[in-house]
Write a protein that holds these residues in place. Structure first.
Motif, PDB file in Angstrom:
ATOM      1  N   UNK A   7      -1.284 -18.813  20.271  1.00 33.36           N
ATOM      2  CA  UNK A   7      -1.542 -20.245  20.142  1.00 33.36           C
ATOM      3  C   UNK A   7      -1.578 -20.617  18.672  1.00 33.36           C
ATOM      4  N   UNK A   8      -0.965 -21.751  18.346  1.00 35.29           N
ATOM      5  CA  UNK A   8      -0.982 -22.239  16.966  1.00 35.29           C
ATOM      6  C   UNK A   8      -1.959 -23.406  16.838  1.00 35.29           C
ATOM      7  N   UNK A   9      -2.803 -23.284  15.806  1.00 31.13           N
ATOM      8  CA  UNK A   9      -3.809 -24.309  15.540  1.00 31.13           C
ATOM      9  C   UNK A   9      -3.552 -24.847  14.131  1.00 31.13           C
ATOM     10  N   UNK A  10      -3.339 -26.164  14.027  1.00 29.42           N
ATOM     11  CA  UNK A  10      -2.989 -26.750  12.737  1.00 29.42           C
ATOM     12  C   UNK A  10      -4.191 -27.432  12.088  1.00 29.42           C
ATOM     13  N   UNK A  11      -4.467 -27.089  10.819  1.00 30.51           N
ATOM     14  CA  UNK A  11      -5.493 -27.834  10.082  1.00 30.51           C
ATOM     15  C   UNK A  11      -4.992 -29.240   9.781  1.00 30.51           C
ATOM     16  N   UNK A  12      -5.889 -30.199   9.880  1.00 29.92           N
ATOM     17  CA  UNK A  12      -5.573 -31.592   9.564  1.00 29.92           C
ATOM     18  C   UNK A  12      -6.541 -32.049   8.483  1.00 29.92           C
ATOM     19  N   UNK A  13      -5.995 -32.409   7.322  1.00 31.68           N
ATOM     20  CA  UNK A  13      -6.825 -32.819   6.187  1.00 31.68           C
ATOM     21  C   UNK A  13      -6.585 -34.290   5.905  1.00 31.68           C
ATOM     22  N   UNK A  14      -7.652 -35.057   5.940  1.00 33.29           N
ATOM     23  CA  UNK A  14      -7.584 -36.494   5.680  1.00 33.29           C
ATOM     24  C   UNK A  14      -6.516 -37.174   6.539  1.00 33.29           C
ATOM     25  N   UNK A  15      -6.446 -36.724   7.784  1.00 33.48           N
ATOM     26  CA  UNK A  15      -5.525 -37.334   8.743  1.00 33.48           C
ATOM     27  C   UNK A  15      -4.112 -36.812   8.693  1.00 33.48           C
ATOM     28  N   UNK A  16      -3.820 -35.834   7.834  1.00 32.25           N
ATOM     29  CA  UNK A  16      -2.460 -35.305   7.721  1.00 32.25           C
ATOM     30  C   UNK A  16      -2.446 -33.827   8.100  1.00 32.25           C
ATOM     31  N   UNK A  17      -1.605 -33.486   9.084  1.00 32.20           N
ATOM     32  CA  UNK A  17      -1.500 -32.099   9.531  1.00 32.20           C
ATOM     33  C   UNK A  17      -0.778 -31.258   8.481  1.00 32.20           C
ATOM     34  N   UNK A  18      -1.299 -30.078   8.198  1.00 32.81           N
ATOM     35  CA  UNK A  18      -0.660 -29.180   7.247  1.00 32.81           C
ATOM     36  C   UNK A  18       0.507 -28.449   7.912  1.00 32.81           C
ATOM     37  N   UNK A  19       1.405 -27.947   7.101  1.00 31.45           N
ATOM     38  CA  UNK A  19       2.607 -27.278   7.617  1.00 31.45           C
ATOM     39  C   UNK A  19       2.284 -25.900   8.173  1.00 31.45           C
ATOM     40  N   UNK A  20       1.351 -25.222   7.545  1.00 33.35           N
ATOM     41  CA  UNK A  20       1.041 -23.846   7.949  1.00 33.35           C
ATOM     42  C   UNK A  20      -0.020 -23.834   9.043  1.00 33.35           C
ATOM     43  N   UNK A  21       0.237 -23.135  10.171  1.00 35.98           N
ATOM     44  CA  UNK A  21      -0.765 -23.070  11.231  1.00 35.98           C
ATOM     45  C   UNK A  21      -1.638 -21.825  11.130  1.00 35.98           C
ATOM     46  N   UNK A  22      -2.802 -21.907  11.744  1.00 42.23           N
ATOM     47  CA  UNK A  22      -3.622 -20.736  12.015  1.00 42.23           C
ATOM     48  C   UNK A  22      -3.167 -20.195  13.365  1.00 42.23           C
ATOM     49  N   UNK A  23      -2.817 -18.915  13.421  1.00 42.86           N
ATOM     50  CA  UNK A  23      -2.337 -18.307  14.661  1.00 42.86           C
ATOM     51  C   UNK A  23      -3.485 -17.589  15.352  1.00 42.86           C
ATOM     52  N   UNK A  24      -3.682 -17.885  16.625  1.00 45.12           N
ATOM     53  CA  UNK A  24      -4.721 -17.250  17.428  1.00 45.12           C
ATOM     54  C   UNK A  24      -4.067 -16.495  18.568  1.00 45.12           C
ATOM     55  N   UNK A  25      -4.419 -15.208  18.705  1.00 43.01           N
ATOM     56  CA  UNK A  25      -3.821 -14.383  19.756  1.00 43.01           C
ATOM     57  C   UNK A  25      -4.894 -13.791  20.646  1.00 43.01           C
ATOM     58  N   UNK A  26      -4.546 -13.642  21.925  1.00 43.18           N
ATOM     59  CA  UNK A  26      -5.440 -13.047  22.896  1.00 43.18           C
ATOM     60  C   UNK A  26      -4.619 -12.617  24.113  1.00 43.18           C
ATOM     61  N   UNK A  27      -5.008 -11.527  24.765  1.00 46.91           N
ATOM     62  CA  UNK A  27      -4.255 -11.042  25.905  1.00 46.91           C
ATOM     63  C   UNK A  27      -5.164 -10.403  26.922  1.00 46.91           C
ATOM     64  N   UNK A  28      -4.673 -10.403  28.185  1.00 48.16           N
ATOM     65  CA  UNK A  28      -5.368  -9.703  29.270  1.00 48.16           C
ATOM     66  C   UNK A  28      -5.114  -8.206  29.137  1.00 48.16           C
ATOM     67  N   UNK A  29      -6.106  -7.359  29.381  1.00 44.27           N
ATOM     68  CA  UNK A  29      -5.899  -5.916  29.236  1.00 44.27           C
ATOM     69  C   UNK A  29      -4.819  -5.335  30.137  1.00 44.27           C
ATOM     70  N   UNK A  30      -4.393  -6.042  31.172  1.00 47.07           N
ATOM     71  CA  UNK A  30      -3.343  -5.520  32.063  1.00 47.07           C
ATOM     72  C   UNK A  30      -1.958  -5.865  31.550  1.00 47.07           C
ATOM     73  N   UNK A  31      -1.864  -6.750  30.547  1.00 49.81           N
ATOM     74  CA  UNK A  31      -0.553  -7.137  30.030  1.00 49.81           C
ATOM     75  C   UNK A  31       0.105  -5.991  29.258  1.00 49.81           C
TER      76      UNK A  31
END
Length: 245
Positions: free
Chosen positions: A221-245
């Motif tokens: 999942x990509x999470x974008x920082x928004x500063x003073x109402x403007x989304x930044x180009x670089x996202x924070x990437x969040x990863x998670x998975x089920x142990x059976x995957x």
């Protein structure tokens, strides 16, 4: 049984004579001074050193066996050769002020006479801290003065219904306040957090990020920082998975 215990005790004392009794304060190595005050020192100037002079006032040859301190910020240099009667020498003590702001007082123990004797000396002073680059604690730059400690928040494997929490640390490396929010792309409602909102100039903060795994969303999942109402180009990437995957 008593004979066995006595024999073991005797053998121990023969093999480890220096441990048979506690070291005592030396009256044979005499230091000219025991405490040295560096006063105020600047962290940015680096290492500071002082030499403590001593004399062998006994009528026998002595050796310094080692120098110790309870802090890795202190280094030593001392004579390795035996000291004849009335000989003089120096113990050089070096203090590293890096990342140690404020007052310090460090004890140094000088062991001699096959560790049977000791002397105690001290260095002290006050460290004036310097400004460190923000990247030392926040290695990832996102733009507009925002730096954070993660580029990828990897939650690893979580069973369905399980929860994990990580801490996202951030800093506003500007001279003005900023409004900071985070926007999750893709509608991943498993990710729970409360945006910081107002972040003052040079302010640091921590935002707990919780992942309540349902198995209904993609692993990345990509999470974008928004500063003073403007989304930044670089996202924070969040990863998670089920142990059976």
């Amino acid at each position: 049984m008593k004979i066995l215990i006595l024999s073991i005790t005797f053998l121990f004392l023969v093999l480890f004579p220096s441990m048979a009794q506690e070291p005592r304060l030396s009256d044979e190595l005499v230091f000219e001074e025991r405490v040295f005050d560096f006063g105020e020192i600047k962290e940015e100037d680096g290492l500071v050193s002082h030499e403590f002079e001593f004399r062998n006032v006994s009528q026998k040859v002595l050796s310094i066996n080692g120098v110790t301190s309870g802090c890795g910020c202190v280094q030593f240099e001392y004579p390795k050769e035996p000291l004849r009667p009335n000989a003089t020498g120096k113990v050089k003590v070096t203090y590293n002020p890096a990342y140690r702001p404020g007052f310090f007082s460090k004890e140094v123990v000088v062991l001699s006479n096959n560790n049977a004797n000791y002397n105690r000396i001290w260095v002290k002073g006050t460290v004036i801290p310097c400004q460190h680059p923000v990247s030392e604690n926040y290695p990832y730059e996102y733009g507009s003065g925002l730096w954070m400690n993660f580029e990828v928040m990897a939650f690893g494997t979580i069973g369905k219904g399980g929860t994990k929490t990580m801490k996202l640390k951030y800093v506003n490396d500007t001279d003005h306040d900023m409004q900071l929010m985070f926007v999750v792309i893709g509608g991943n409602t498993d990710i729970k957090f409360t945006s910081p909102r107002m972040v003052k100039a040079r302010e640091e903060g921590v935002m707990p990020v919780e992942y309540q795994y349902s198995g209904r969303f993609p692993a990345v999942t990509r999470v974008y920082p928004v500063i003073n109402g403007r989304a930044l180009v670089k996202p924070l990437v969040i990863t998670c998975a089920d142990p059976v995957d």
